[in-house]
Design a protein around this motif. Sequence first.
Motif, PDB file in Angstrom:
ATOM      1  N   ALA A  16       5.449  30.605  11.533  1.00 36.93           N
ATOM      2  CA  ALA A  16       6.426  29.705  10.915  1.00 36.93           C
ATOM      3  C   ALA A  16       6.925  28.635  11.874  1.00 36.93           C
ATOM      4  O   ALA A  16       7.029  27.457  11.513  1.00 36.93           O
ATOM      5  N   GLU A  17       7.237  29.013  13.094  1.00 37.62           N
ATOM      6  CA  GLU A  17       7.795  28.044  14.042  1.00 37.62           C
ATOM      7  C   GLU A  17       6.767  26.986  14.425  1.00 37.62           C
ATOM      8  O   GLU A  17       7.097  25.804  14.553  1.00 37.62           O
ATOM      9  N   LEU A  18       5.510  27.376  14.561  1.00 37.77           N
ATOM     10  CA  LEU A  18       4.474  26.443  14.994  1.00 37.77           C
ATOM     11  C   LEU A  18       4.007  25.541  13.857  1.00 37.77           C
ATOM     12  O   LEU A  18       3.839  24.328  14.039  1.00 37.77           O
ATOM     13  N   PHE A  19       3.813  26.112  12.668  1.00 36.76           N
ATOM     14  CA  PHE A  19       3.189  25.365  11.579  1.00 36.76           C
ATOM     15  C   PHE A  19       4.130  24.963  10.446  1.00 36.76           C
ATOM     16  O   PHE A  19       3.731  24.195   9.558  1.00 36.76           O
ATOM     17  N   GLY A  20       5.342  25.478  10.446  1.00 29.43           N
ATOM     18  CA  GLY A  20       6.297  25.092   9.417  1.00 29.43           C
ATOM     19  C   GLY A  20       5.798  25.408   8.021  1.00 29.43           C
ATOM     20  O   GLY A  20       5.389  26.541   7.731  1.00 29.43           O
ATOM     21  N   GLY A  68      -0.572  28.817   4.476  1.00 21.66           N
ATOM     22  CA  GLY A  68      -1.958  28.399   4.314  1.00 21.66           C
ATOM     23  C   GLY A  68      -2.801  28.705   5.533  1.00 21.66           C
ATOM     24  O   GLY A  68      -3.948  29.159   5.407  1.00 21.66           O
ATOM     25  N   ILE A  69      -2.260  28.456   6.724  1.00 22.06           N
ATOM     26  CA  ILE A  69      -2.995  28.752   7.957  1.00 22.06           C
ATOM     27  C   ILE A  69      -3.188  30.256   8.095  1.00 22.06           C
ATOM     28  O   ILE A  69      -4.279  30.729   8.464  1.00 22.06           O
ATOM     29  N   ALA A  70      -2.152  31.026   7.799  1.00 19.68           N
ATOM     30  CA  ALA A  70      -2.260  32.482   7.882  1.00 19.68           C
ATOM     31  C   ALA A  70      -3.335  33.003   6.928  1.00 19.68           C
ATOM     32  O   ALA A  70      -4.114  33.892   7.282  1.00 19.68           O
ATOM     33  N   ASP A  71      -3.396  32.444   5.729  1.00 20.58           N
ATOM     34  CA  ASP A  71      -4.411  32.863   4.766  1.00 20.58           C
ATOM     35  C   ASP A  71      -5.818  32.571   5.294  1.00 20.58           C
ATOM     36  O   ASP A  71      -6.729  33.392   5.155  1.00 20.58           O
ATOM     37  N   LEU A  72      -6.000  31.411   5.928  1.00 13.80           N
ATOM     38  CA  LEU A  72      -7.300  31.072   6.528  1.00 13.80           C
ATOM     39  C   LEU A  72      -7.701  32.093   7.592  1.00 13.80           C
ATOM     40  O   LEU A  72      -8.843  32.567   7.624  1.00 13.80           O
ATOM     41  N   ILE A  73      -6.769  32.406   8.483  1.00 11.69           N
ATOM     42  CA  ILE A  73      -7.054  33.327   9.577  1.00 11.69           C
ATOM     43  C   ILE A  73      -7.379  34.717   9.033  1.00 11.69           C
ATOM     44  O   ILE A  73      -8.340  35.368   9.476  1.00 11.69           O
ATOM     45  N   VAL A  74      -6.609  35.173   8.063  1.00  9.92           N
ATOM     46  CA  VAL A  74      -6.828  36.513   7.512  1.00  9.92           C
ATOM     47  C   VAL A  74      -8.183  36.596   6.807  1.00  9.92           C
ATOM     48  O   VAL A  74      -8.930  37.563   6.981  1.00  9.92           O
ATOM     49  N   ARG A  75      -8.512  35.590   6.040  1.00 11.73           N
ATOM     50  CA  ARG A  75      -9.774  35.634   5.278  1.00 11.73           C
ATOM     51  C   ARG A  75     -11.003  35.508   6.181  1.00 11.73           C
ATOM     52  O   ARG A  75     -11.983  36.242   6.012  1.00 11.73           O
ATOM     53  N   HIS A  76     -10.951  34.589   7.139  1.00 15.48           N
ATOM     54  CA  HIS A  76     -12.181  34.233   7.838  1.00 15.48           C
ATOM     55  C   HIS A  76     -12.284  34.783   9.255  1.00 15.48           C
ATOM     56  O   HIS A  76     -13.392  34.909   9.775  1.00 15.48           O
ATOM     57  N   VAL A  77     -11.156  35.124   9.889  1.00 10.37           N
ATOM     58  CA  VAL A  77     -11.203  35.758  11.204  1.00 10.37           C
ATOM     59  C   VAL A  77     -11.079  37.270  11.036  1.00 10.37           C
ATOM     60  O   VAL A  77     -11.955  38.032  11.469  1.00 10.37           O
ATOM     61  N   MET A  78     -10.020  37.718  10.386  1.00 13.24           N
ATOM     62  CA  MET A  78      -9.841  39.151  10.174  1.00 13.24           C
ATOM     63  C   MET A  78     -10.835  39.695   9.163  1.00 13.24           C
ATOM     64  O   MET A  78     -11.506  40.698   9.401  1.00 13.24           O
ATOM     65  N   GLY A  79     -10.938  39.043   8.000  1.00 15.90           N
ATOM     66  CA  GLY A  79     -11.768  39.544   6.915  1.00 15.90           C
ATOM     67  C   GLY A  79     -13.231  39.193   7.026  1.00 15.90           C
ATOM     68  O   GLY A  79     -14.061  39.731   6.282  1.00 15.90           O
ATOM     69  N   GLN A  80     -13.567  38.269   7.933  1.00 12.15           N
ATOM     70  CA  GLN A  80     -14.960  37.856   8.183  1.00 12.15           C
ATOM     71  C   GLN A  80     -15.659  37.376   6.904  1.00 12.15           C
ATOM     72  O   GLN A  80     -16.853  37.600   6.705  1.00 12.15           O
ATOM     73  N   ARG A  81     -14.910  36.694   6.069  1.00 12.20           N
ATOM     74  CA  ARG A  81     -15.514  36.091   4.881  1.00 12.20           C
ATOM     75  C   ARG A  81     -16.085  34.727   5.255  1.00 12.20           C
ATOM     76  O   ARG A  81     -15.516  34.014   6.087  1.00 12.20           O
TER      77      ARG A  81
END
Length: 355
Positions: A231-235, A240-253
């Motif tokens: 939140a502090e970095l991206f406001g 949206g950024i968290a969703d990207l990271i979860v899907r494609h870094v964590m979830g490897q989609r």
Amino acid sequence: MSTPAISVIMAAYNGAGLIVETLESVKAQSFTDFEVIIVDDCSTDDTLAVARDFDDPRIRVIAADSNQGVVAARNRAVAEARGRYIATLDHDDLCHPERFARQVAYLESHPGTVLVGTAAAILENGMILPGSLAAITTPMLIEWLLRIENPLVWSSVMMRGDAARRLDPFTRPEMVFAEDFDVYHRIGRLGTIARLDEELVTYRRHTGSASQRHIDAMTGRATDVLAAAYAELFGDEAVGIADLIVRHVMGQRPVPDRKTFQRLGDALVSLQDDFLETRRPDSHSRSLIRWETARRWARICRIGLRTGQIDLVDAVAVRPDHLGLGYAGIDELVMSRLVGRARSIQRRLAGRMAG
């Protein structure tokens, strides 16, 4: 009754066929000053009877009044725990004999550390497989990885009891399916998180497990955890950024297109730059952070190329600062692209035949 050094907390549900092996691995610990608190969440098999019949006075078995899920069972176990340290263990995973001794020694020699995990082997279909997480870590690397993935295996974790009890509740019901990830982020505000790089537990991976059956719920809850951290970095863009990271870094989609690929790379660079600037890790940790981040970028590239979602031109053109091609050689990426092309041709041919 003397207070044990360690309270092992275990939520059990329909584990009659595996829980004895798990308890035998605990009984075989070289460090013997512990209690085991098992909360049976109204199993429909013989788990409760099997646990109660296990011959070890250090084991306490609690029968839940109603089936409320793993979060409530773990919270009940923590409420009953008396130990200076709290070790977590699922009813089907295995401890290696030196696990408790190594973790207690680490916590006693690192007073600022509130949680320490260990590396873990994977048991799947009767085969022991190597763990897939970072092989070499430092506390600073673990702190960084917690911003982009879950670098710890729940059954490997040991916490200071006073820190765990400050979490109210210990695990949050609204974070079910990502409750462990949430615990790490919350307890990390109280002190350092570390990992021993020796494999001291064996994690049993099942086809059809909760981690396989509840992907959407896990994605949503993990996104909530990271969005708060971002939140502090991206406001306003944090979710949206968290969703990207979860899907494609964590979830490897696979990334769906070049635009998403570019946005994901930019996000990783921003997160890494911010971490390095604000946390100022030592040179060894800095090298590990850059290496592990680049490894994940290489994996993202390979997955995208192999599934045909991105082209080799995209992989080369969208090269974030500090990540390059993710330490994947161009020949490796070319091979991934060739695989992707072959799969695309197969899909087209299958579509024509079906038509």
